[in-house]
Design a protein around this motif. Structure first.
Motif, PDB file in Angstrom:
ATOM      1  N   ASN A  86       5.848  16.028  -2.740  1.00 49.76           N
ATOM      2  CA  ASN A  86       6.671  14.970  -3.335  1.00 49.76           C
ATOM      3  C   ASN A  86       6.056  13.596  -3.117  1.00 49.76           C
ATOM      4  N   LEU A  87       5.409  13.400  -1.977  1.00 48.85           N
ATOM      5  CA  LEU A  87       4.679  12.149  -1.759  1.00 48.85           C
ATOM      6  C   LEU A  87       3.547  12.009  -2.769  1.00 48.85           C
ATOM      7  N   LYS A  88       2.929  13.132  -3.112  1.00 46.45           N
ATOM      8  CA  LYS A  88       1.870  13.114  -4.129  1.00 46.45           C
ATOM      9  C   LYS A  88       2.434  12.691  -5.482  1.00 46.45           C
ATOM     10  N   TYR A  89       3.610  13.253  -5.854  1.00 48.09           N
ATOM     11  CA  TYR A  89       4.227  12.880  -7.126  1.00 48.09           C
ATOM     12  C   TYR A  89       4.626  11.408  -7.128  1.00 48.09           C
ATOM     13  N   GLN A  90       5.100  10.922  -5.993  1.00 50.16           N
ATOM     14  CA  GLN A  90       5.509   9.517  -5.889  1.00 50.16           C
ATOM     15  C   GLN A  90       4.317   8.594  -6.109  1.00 50.16           C
ATOM     16  N   ARG A  91       3.202   8.902  -5.477  1.00 51.10           N
ATOM     17  CA  ARG A  91       2.004   8.086  -5.636  1.00 51.10           C
ATOM     18  C   ARG A  91       1.454   8.188  -7.051  1.00 51.10           C
ATOM     19  N   LEU A  92       1.408   9.397  -7.605  1.00 55.92           N
ATOM     20  CA  LEU A  92       0.823   9.579  -8.932  1.00 55.92           C
ATOM     21  C   LEU A  92       1.644   8.870  -9.999  1.00 55.92           C
ATOM     22  N   PHE A  93       2.970   8.881  -9.854  1.00 55.45           N
ATOM     23  CA  PHE A  93       3.791   8.166 -10.832  1.00 55.45           C
ATOM     24  C   PHE A  93       3.469   6.675 -10.807  1.00 55.45           C
ATOM     25  N   ARG A  94       3.396   6.102  -9.622  1.00 58.61           N
ATOM     26  CA  ARG A  94       3.096   4.673  -9.520  1.00 58.61           C
ATOM     27  C   ARG A  94       1.716   4.365 -10.107  1.00 58.61           C
ATOM     28  N   ASP A  95       0.746   5.230  -9.810  1.00 51.60           N
ATOM     29  CA  ASP A  95      -0.600   5.009 -10.335  1.00 51.60           C
ATOM     30  C   ASP A  95      -0.634   5.120 -11.852  1.00 51.60           C
ATOM     31  N   GLN A  96       0.055   6.135 -12.394  1.00 51.27           N
ATOM     32  CA  GLN A  96       0.064   6.310 -13.846  1.00 51.27           C
ATOM     33  C   GLN A  96       0.688   5.119 -14.568  1.00 51.27           C
ATOM     34  N   MET A  97       1.764   4.584 -13.998  1.00 47.48           N
ATOM     35  CA  MET A  97       2.443   3.457 -14.633  1.00 47.48           C
ATOM     36  C   MET A  97       1.686   2.156 -14.430  1.00 47.48           C
ATOM     37  N   GLY A  98       0.802   2.124 -13.440  1.00 47.55           N
ATOM     38  CA  GLY A  98      -0.005   0.930 -13.215  1.00 47.55           C
ATOM     39  C   GLY A  98       0.769  -0.238 -12.648  1.00 47.55           C
ATOM     40  N   GLY A 151      11.072 -10.281 -13.353  1.00 47.75           N
ATOM     41  CA  GLY A 151      12.457  -9.963 -13.068  1.00 47.75           C
ATOM     42  C   GLY A 151      12.801  -8.490 -13.095  1.00 47.75           C
ATOM     43  N   LEU A 152      11.810  -7.630 -13.310  1.00 46.72           N
ATOM     44  CA  LEU A 152      12.029  -6.190 -13.396  1.00 46.72           C
ATOM     45  C   LEU A 152      11.497  -5.504 -12.145  1.00 46.72           C
ATOM     46  N   CYS A 153      12.249  -4.543 -11.646  1.00 51.07           N
ATOM     47  CA  CYS A 153      11.849  -3.826 -10.433  1.00 51.07           C
ATOM     48  C   CYS A 153      10.828  -2.752 -10.776  1.00 51.07           C
ATOM     49  N   LEU A 154       9.720  -2.747 -10.047  1.00 53.18           N
ATOM     50  CA  LEU A 154       8.683  -1.729 -10.199  1.00 53.18           C
ATOM     51  C   LEU A 154       8.630  -0.927  -8.899  1.00 53.18           C
ATOM     52  N   HIS A 210       0.810  -1.218   0.000  1.00 50.44           N
ATOM     53  CA  HIS A 210       0.000   0.000   0.000  1.00 50.44           C
ATOM     54  C   HIS A 210       0.843   1.267   0.000  1.00 50.44           C
ATOM     55  N   LEU A 211       2.170   1.142   0.062  1.00 45.55           N
ATOM     56  CA  LEU A 211       3.056   2.303   0.116  1.00 45.55           C
ATOM     57  C   LEU A 211       3.616   2.578  -1.274  1.00 45.55           C
ATOM     58  N   ALA A 212       3.680   3.847  -1.648  1.00 42.33           N
ATOM     59  CA  ALA A 212       3.982   4.219  -3.034  1.00 42.33           C
ATOM     60  C   ALA A 212       5.386   3.839  -3.475  1.00 42.33           C
ATOM     61  N   GLY A 213       6.344   3.767  -2.548  1.00 44.93           N
ATOM     62  CA  GLY A 213       7.721   3.481  -2.910  1.00 44.93           C
ATOM     63  C   GLY A 213       8.141   2.041  -2.720  1.00 44.93           C
ATOM     64  N   TYR A 214       7.177   1.123  -2.652  1.00 48.80           N
ATOM     65  CA  TYR A 214       7.473  -0.288  -2.425  1.00 48.80           C
ATOM     66  C   TYR A 214       8.080  -0.918  -3.683  1.00 48.80           C
ATOM     67  N   ASP A 215       9.148  -1.697  -3.520  1.00 52.24           N
ATOM     68  CA  ASP A 215       9.771  -2.403  -4.635  1.00 52.24           C
ATOM     69  C   ASP A 215       9.092  -3.752  -4.827  1.00 52.24           C
ATOM     70  N   VAL A 216       8.385  -3.908  -5.937  1.00 56.78           N
ATOM     71  CA  VAL A 216       7.868  -5.224  -6.308  1.00 56.78           C
ATOM     72  C   VAL A 216       8.501  -5.607  -7.640  1.00 56.78           C
ATOM     73  N   TYR A 217       8.453  -6.892  -7.954  1.00 54.36           N
ATOM     74  CA  TYR A 217       9.140  -7.376  -9.154  1.00 54.36           C
ATOM     75  C   TYR A 217       8.159  -8.099 -10.061  1.00 54.36           C
ATOM     76  N   PHE A 218       8.270  -7.805 -11.340  1.00 54.22           N
ATOM     77  CA  PHE A 218       7.402  -8.408 -12.352  1.00 54.22           C
ATOM     78  C   PHE A 218       8.300  -8.861 -13.498  1.00 54.22           C
TER      79      PHE A 218
END
Length: 443
Positions: A235-247, A178-181, A168-176
């Protein structure tokens, strides 16, 4: 939050020849000696030794194509780790903030050059940002107060211990694949990402500080000016919006129930074709799906290298929510595959979120009026035995609930709210194999 004020850097690179790999490791050794004063080193689990450049260089020259080795160097103001594994390199660096700022131009040039040459992915961010978004074990979050930890989302791990649900946190590293998201101050993306996410989505992302394509099709994204001011509200807003935009959270999550946030973009993968739909408002800005009036659809055929984009204004129809349509039975369906065993509330929040996502919609579509709309949940067999129905109906206090039918491998009921309707069906996940064949008549 108690801060370290350090910088954290990660890079993953591949497709080296043995000689190029050795040269690259030597470059890494030169880099750390330029920005810091090395004090000790260690190969793998061997004993820590006083730093000796000749010994390290000699070991590097002896590397083989099948090498699997960690090199760790501690310095005044920095920690450096390099994992060599069968001609791939994974690099992790922690630097004192003052060292980073004094050498920032050179450090970024170092990252640019290395990513343009054999890069898979990389990022640079505040270490505090990384820790806040990625430390799941509550006991290890010593940088926060108890009251700060209490506000964070929680889940169970595989041992049924309560941990922070970093999904649920915008800066979490998940992998898809083999690629870091992730979403952080500065990120590098190689052309491998474009096999999943069409390249123009990266280039056209909105409300970021900068997007730059460097050599070898590598894209560098900078979210905001100062990496150490990551926790400013803007900046937290930009971090969340980037993640949301990229899906990213439409592609990967590991908590069993998802991030429970409405999509700004959706993906579909059919054989070698990737299809995406981005949702925007009348000013062409990214918005949640239900608020969209402008749609950007993209289709990328990886096999034939064909890319098609279509931009239209309009309103959502029923098929945007229920893409599987059975004209014969006059039903339309969507589904979610969940594993609520890691959810502290037995999946209750997830069930409510997805139900409202597909019930509280605004579509002008005769098919929606005339057809039965169906939302399926595919669950593990054990979860089917523990459905929190009474608690779910309490959550749906503003919805009319009827026609409850329960069987050993399925449970269904109908919902109605104003002019909207939805049939909810819980199914044993073994039924997922036949999902594409038919919309079961028992619904």
């Amino acid at each position: 939050m108690k801060k370290t004020e350090k910088i954290y850097m990660v890079a993953s690179r591949a497709d080296f020849s043995l000689e190029d790999l050795k040269r690259d490791v030597l470059d890494w050794l030169s880099f750390l000696r330029i920005v810091t004063i090395p004090e000790s080193y260690r190969f793998g689990d061997e004993k820590i030794q006083t730093f000796d450049v000749q010994t390290i260089v000699q070991r590097i020259q002896q590397l083989t194509e099948e090498e699997n080795l960690w090199i760790k160097v501690n310095s005044q103001g920095g920690e450096f780790q390099l994992h060599i594994s069968k001609l791939t390199l994974h690099e992790r660096t922690i630097l004192e903030g003052s060292i980073f700022l004094a050498n920032q131009v050179m450090i970024e040039d170092y990252c640019d050059t290395r990513m343009a040459r054999n890069g898979l992915y990389a990022y640079i961010r505040s270490l505090d940002d990384y820790l806040y978004n990625n430390v799941e074990t509550i006991e290890k979050r010593t940088f926060e107060t108890d009251s700060e930890i209490a506000k964070l989302p929680k889940r169970y791990n595989n041992n049924k211990a309560v941990i922070v649900d970093c999904n649920h946190l915008a800066g979490y590293d998940v992998y898809f694949k083999g690629l870091c998201l992730t979403s952080c101050w500065k990120m590098y993306y190689s052309n491998l990402y474009y096999q999943v996410i069409p390249k123009p989505i990266f280039l056209e992302v909105q409300q970021v500080q900068a997007v730059e394509e460097i050599d070898n099709q590598v894209i560098k994204v900078t979210l905001f000016n100062d990496p150490f001011k990551w926790d400013l509200p803007v900046n937290l807003k930009y971090q969340r919006l980037f993640r949301d935009q990229m899906g990213y959270d439409q592609l990967a999550w590991n908590n069993g129930t998802g991030v429970l946030r409405p999509p700004y973009i959706e993906y579909a993968f059919v054989e070698d074709v990737t299809q995406t739909v981005q949702y925007q408002n009348s000013y062409y800005q990214p918005v949640e799906k239900k608020n969209a009036t402008y749609f950007v659809t993209r289709s990328y055929d990886k096999l034939h290298q064909k890319y098609v984009v279509n931009r239209t204004k309009g309103i959502l129809n029923a098929q945007a929510y229920f893409p599987w349509i059975d004209e014969k039975s006059r039903k339309m369906m969507n589904y979610r595959v969940l594993n609520p065993e890691m959810a502290i509330d037995e999946g209750l929040s997830a069930y409510e979120f997805y139900i409202r996502q597909f019930l509280e919609i605004d579509v002008l579509d005769k098919k929606y009026d005339d057809f039965t709309s169906v939302l399926r949940f595919y669950l593990p067999k054990e979860a089917m035995k523990q459905l929190p129905l009474e608690a779910l109906w309490d959550k749906l206090f503003d919805v009319n609930i009827s026609n409850l039918k329960q069987k050993e491998a399925s449970t269904r009921f109908d919902l109605k709210k104003s002019k909207n309707h939805l049939r909810v069906v819980f199914l044993d996940s073994s039924y997922l194999e036949t999902m594409n064949q038919t919309i079961d008549a028992s619904e």
